[in-house]
Scaffold this active site. Sequence first.
Site, PDB file in Angstrom:
ATOM      1  N   HIS A  93       0.190  12.513  -7.213  1.00  0.00           N
ATOM      2  CA  HIS A  93      -0.505  11.724  -6.198  1.00  0.00           C
ATOM      3  C   HIS A  93       0.458  10.346  -5.864  1.00  0.00           C
ATOM      4  O   HIS A  93       0.089   9.315  -5.461  1.00  0.00           O
ATOM      5  CB  HIS A  93      -1.745  11.218  -6.246  1.00  0.00           C
ATOM      6  CG  HIS A  93      -2.609  11.057  -5.092  1.00  0.00           C
ATOM      7  ND1 HIS A  93      -3.468  12.121  -4.774  1.00  0.00           N
ATOM      8  CD2 HIS A  93      -2.639  10.260  -4.251  1.00  0.00           C
ATOM      9  CE1 HIS A  93      -4.040  11.712  -3.572  1.00  0.00           C
ATOM     10  NE2 HIS A  93      -3.613  10.592  -3.253  1.00  0.00           N
ATOM     11  N   GLN A 138      -5.020  18.626   5.454  1.00  0.00           N
ATOM     12  CA  GLN A 138      -5.480  18.459   4.086  1.00  0.00           C
ATOM     13  C   GLN A 138      -6.736  17.655   4.143  1.00  0.00           C
ATOM     14  O   GLN A 138      -7.119  17.015   4.848  1.00  0.00           O
ATOM     15  CB  GLN A 138      -4.319  17.474   3.479  1.00  0.00           C
ATOM     16  CG  GLN A 138      -4.860  16.830   1.975  1.00  0.00           C
ATOM     17  CD  GLN A 138      -5.640  15.562   1.919  1.00  0.00           C
ATOM     18  OE1 GLN A 138      -5.775  14.932   3.014  1.00  0.00           O
ATOM     19  NE2 GLN A 138      -6.547  15.532   0.882  1.00  0.00           N
ATOM     20  N   LYS A 198      -3.884  21.110  -4.026  1.00  0.00           N
ATOM     21  CA  LYS A 198      -2.949  20.034  -4.294  1.00  0.00           C
ATOM     22  C   LYS A 198      -3.562  18.891  -5.426  1.00  0.00           C
ATOM     23  O   LYS A 198      -4.447  18.701  -5.638  1.00  0.00           O
ATOM     24  CB  LYS A 198      -2.907  18.978  -3.017  1.00  0.00           C
ATOM     25  CG  LYS A 198      -1.838  17.930  -3.067  1.00  0.00           C
ATOM     26  CD  LYS A 198      -1.711  17.225  -2.111  1.00  0.00           C
ATOM     27  CE  LYS A 198      -0.718  16.017  -1.808  1.00  0.00           C
ATOM     28  NZ  LYS A 198      -1.193  15.041  -2.788  1.00  0.00           N
ATOM     29  N   TYR A 250       0.894  -1.298   0.033  1.00  0.00           N
ATOM     30  CA  TYR A 250       0.031   0.124  -0.038  1.00  0.00           C
ATOM     31  C   TYR A 250       0.987   1.196   0.062  1.00  0.00           C
ATOM     32  O   TYR A 250       0.625   2.171  -0.848  1.00  0.00           O
ATOM     33  CB  TYR A 250      -0.962   0.059   1.305  1.00  0.00           C
ATOM     34  CG  TYR A 250      -1.758   1.299   1.428  1.00  0.00           C
ATOM     35  CD1 TYR A 250      -2.873   1.386   0.653  1.00  0.00           C
ATOM     36  CD2 TYR A 250      -1.446   2.357   2.360  1.00  0.00           C
ATOM     37  CE1 TYR A 250      -3.730   2.702   0.838  1.00  0.00           C
ATOM     38  CE2 TYR A 250      -1.966   3.411   2.392  1.00  0.00           C
ATOM     39  CZ  TYR A 250      -3.113   3.601   1.537  1.00  0.00           C
ATOM     40  OH  TYR A 250      -3.858   4.799   1.742  1.00  0.00           O
ATOM     41  N   TYR A 257     -10.225  16.379   1.341  1.00  0.00           N
ATOM     42  CA  TYR A 257     -10.841  16.121   0.305  1.00  0.00           C
ATOM     43  C   TYR A 257     -12.326  16.420   0.252  1.00  0.00           C
ATOM     44  O   TYR A 257     -13.110  16.692   1.249  1.00  0.00           O
ATOM     45  CB  TYR A 257     -11.234  14.604   0.100  1.00  0.00           C
ATOM     46  CG  TYR A 257      -9.836  13.718   0.021  1.00  0.00           C
ATOM     47  CD1 TYR A 257      -9.238  13.584  -1.120  1.00  0.00           C
ATOM     48  CD2 TYR A 257      -9.078  13.080   1.198  1.00  0.00           C
ATOM     49  CE1 TYR A 257      -7.828  13.142  -1.135  1.00  0.00           C
ATOM     50  CE2 TYR A 257      -7.910  12.360   1.083  1.00  0.00           C
ATOM     51  CZ  TYR A 257      -7.327  12.479  -0.220  1.00  0.00           C
ATOM     52  OH  TYR A 257      -6.100  11.758  -0.139  1.00  0.00           O
ATOM     53  N   ARG A 308      -0.151   7.178  -8.111  1.00  0.00           N
ATOM     54  CA  ARG A 308      -1.010   6.386  -7.540  1.00  0.00           C
ATOM     55  C   ARG A 308      -2.624   6.632  -8.217  1.00  0.00           C
ATOM     56  O   ARG A 308      -3.398   5.932  -8.016  1.00  0.00           O
ATOM     57  CB  ARG A 308      -1.318   6.698  -5.874  1.00  0.00           C
ATOM     58  CG  ARG A 308      -0.002   6.091  -5.252  1.00  0.00           C
ATOM     59  CD  ARG A 308      -0.361   6.583  -3.876  1.00  0.00           C
ATOM     60  NE  ARG A 308      -1.510   5.777  -3.121  1.00  0.00           N
ATOM     61  CZ  ARG A 308      -1.195   4.646  -2.418  1.00  0.00           C
ATOM     62  NH1 ARG A 308      -0.141   3.910  -2.741  1.00  0.00           N
ATOM     63  NH2 ARG A 308      -2.154   4.311  -1.849  1.00  0.00           N
ATOM     64  N   THR A 346      -7.195  18.807  -1.822  1.00  0.00           N
ATOM     65  CA  THR A 346      -6.652  17.962  -2.781  1.00  0.00           C
ATOM     66  C   THR A 346      -7.780  17.700  -3.990  1.00  0.00           C
ATOM     67  O   THR A 346      -8.943  17.315  -3.560  1.00  0.00           O
ATOM     68  CB  THR A 346      -6.280  16.574  -2.388  1.00  0.00           C
ATOM     69  OG1 THR A 346      -5.376  16.566  -1.402  1.00  0.00           O
ATOM     70  CG2 THR A 346      -6.155  15.330  -3.304  1.00  0.00           C
TER      71      THR A 346
END
Length: 368
Positions: A268, A120, A244, A16, A122, A271, A148
């Site tokens: 990212h 940060q 970001k 991961y 989302y 990813r 983000t």
Amino acid sequence: MERIAKKRIPKFAYDYLVGGIGDEACLQSNRSSMADIKFSPHYLRESTDNPDCSHALFGHVYDAPFGVAPIGFSGLIWPKSPEHLAVAAKNHNLPFTLSGFATSSVEDIAAAAGTCHWFQIYITKDDDVNQSIIERAGVAGAEVLVVTVDIPTTTRRGRDMKNGLSVPPHFDWQTICQIVQRPAWALASAAAGVPQFRTFTPYMPVNASLDSTAEYLADLVNVPVTQDRLKRFRDLWPGKLVVKGLLDPSDAQLAKSIGADAIIISNHGGRQLDAALTAPQLISQMREAVGPEIALLADGGIRSGLDVARMMASGADFVLLGRAFMFAMAAMGPKGADHVMNVLKAEFEITLAQIGCMRVSDLPKFLI
């Protein structure tokens, strides 16, 4: 540290951490882009015994021009990683960015990080959740809000699928067999409890199962970030706002137009899109698009103090590292946070001295 980390944590956690998406071409490009950046050392100049490694950003003078990037699910790699990294960042006068999907809440980090606290987030479908989290970040003393924007939909990451890794994690025979081979990780994780996204805990369905929790979180953040949505965040947040995940100059101009204070050029960590460009390939274009008024931060593939210098010389105003810090946590546990910051600072100072650079702002002069 990475080699030791692989021996200390279960395979599903290691994969991961290190994995990308697809064939992981973007992951490899991040590292090769670093190796392509070369310096021209100047030896017969003024003394370089004590280069000045400090650097100012957002009105704060940090000890070096790098900080901790937001790292989701960090407690899976090593329990309480956000707390340990936040304390070390405060002691080293470096910024620590808590991920909204970290395993510690924004309140947990408030005292640990002090004035070095960035948060940060989302953007979710629920405006009430968005506003609530922003207000909590402000109360917790976060100095900077990082939004983000590069996760418009869910992804398929081969390593995680093969390992059966879910979010939140399920523990089946495959994962249990990996865990029992890593006793130090198992004991530390048992003491800390099952990793959870604690910033989102207040909004979870009551008595939800792991499956329903995973479905709820996936649906909540499965939303494209439009200019209007980003503008709402700018209106809600009174402090510094950083966007970001931008990789296109026209997007950078849009972020500037809504009042962003900085942009993080980021793919990212390789990813999300296996055909994405890297930060060094884009910095000059992004600077041309937005001018000198807003800061350009960069991440991706940075593993050393030398790499920090490479990125700063390429035109970045600041650098964020993610995996490097987590390798240290996995390899050394709580001691790793302080150790890796000492190593990165020392490597950065040595690089400046080796090329004859007395201050961070002069690094572009030494770039080939």
